[in-house]
Design an enzyme around this catalytic site. Structure first.
Site, short mmCIF file in Angstrom:
data_model
loop_
_atom_site.label_atom_id
_atom_site.label_comp_id
_atom_site.label_asym_id
_atom_site.label_seq_id
_atom_site.Cartn_x
_atom_site.Cartn_y
_atom_site.Cartn_z
N HIS A 181 1.52 2.68 -8.26
CA HIS A 181 2.66 2.60 -7.44
C HIS A 181 3.02 2.14 -5.83
O HIS A 181 1.64 2.27 -5.22
CB HIS A 181 3.40 4.05 -7.93
CG HIS A 181 2.63 5.03 -7.61
ND1 HIS A 181 2.13 5.15 -6.76
CD2 HIS A 181 2.42 5.66 -8.87
CE1 HIS A 181 1.05 5.99 -7.44
NE2 HIS A 181 1.44 6.73 -8.07
N HIS B 111 -0.89 8.83 -3.26
CA HIS B 111 -1.60 9.80 -3.34
C HIS B 111 -2.62 10.21 -2.49
O HIS B 111 -3.75 9.66 -2.07
CB HIS B 111 -1.82 9.47 -4.68
CG HIS B 111 -1.21 9.74 -5.32
ND1 HIS B 111 0.10 10.26 -5.37
CD2 HIS B 111 -0.97 8.57 -6.92
CE1 HIS B 111 0.41 10.04 -6.81
NE2 HIS B 111 0.06 9.69 -7.45
N CYS C 3 -1.41 17.34 -4.96
CA CYS C 3 -1.26 15.78 -4.85
C CYS C 3 -0.43 16.15 -3.83
O CYS C 3 0.64 16.22 -4.39
CB CYS C 3 -1.70 15.13 -5.93
SG CYS C 3 -0.86 13.57 -5.79
#
Lengths: 140, 140
Positions: free
Chosen positions: A63, A67, A115
């Site tokens: 994506h 992260h 995360c």
């Protein structure tokens, strides 16, 4: 929200629900849970805790959003791009935009990691079934 | 920045510098270091690791921006508003806007914590010298 939320020694926190990682069938994964530890307005961010049971793995996906990850429990592997990295407690992982990634717990113990993500983020893309083998090659 | 930055087992990380907490004399504190683990554009945020040596403490201060904190090493106390909370490894602390706060390590071991903040944040305010005693009362 309480000012202090104590950990109970088993990676659960006061007032924090253990959530499904994703809906079953939405994407392939094995034995993963999700807890949202912080959800802030400024920065517009969430800090989540994911726990992958021994032998489990997160969805292989990519994506635009990044992260920022810190392992806080156990050991495992992080597949990021064309490399499978050995990761252990307190190691940091940066997943760049549009980079295939997947987290695997070791066979012996769970892998738990923080995360950090933007609250405003795009949905993950999944590989086509014929792409999975090539992307996963560094894990073998 | 490398995709994976390993921890060395002593709360230091590959490629991460140990910085002064603040310039000496800028504000009162005792035995604190700072490491910037992540500095992201989206969200516009920093995740820092602060370590307070045994017996040390951070500056007593307040500001509009919030802190989202997770302890990852040791034990101590967090003064937030009118309460001194006992905190230990993996406990979460939320510091609301304009709330006096200070972190104290225990006498026996360092206190290390992650702190998530916005990249766009106001400067801390310090208490007047005659305010310090009243604000610090919950610690005694």
């Amino acid at each position: 929200m309480s000012i202090v939320r104590h950990a109970d020694g088993t990676f659960h926190w006061e007032g924090v629900d253990v959530l499904k990682y994703k809906d079953e069938g939405a994407a392939p994964f094995k034995d993963v849970t999700r807890q949202v530890l912080f959800d802030t307005q400024d920065p517009p961010a969430q800090l989540r805790y994911f726990e992958v049971a021994a032998g489990g793995w997160t969805t292989l996906e990519r994506h635009q959003h990044v992260h920022a990850v810190m392992v806080i429990r156990g050991r495992g592997k992080a597949l990021v791009g064309d490399t499978a990295y050995d990761i252990g407690t307190h190691d940091l992982v940066s997943v760049p935009p549009m980079t295939w990634h997947q987290f695997h717990a070791s066979a012996e113990e769970p892998l738990g990691f923080l995360c950090l993500v933007s609250s405003n983020r795009d949905r993950p893309q999944l590989p086509d079934s014929h792409e999975v083998e090539a992307i996963s090659k560094p894990l073998r």
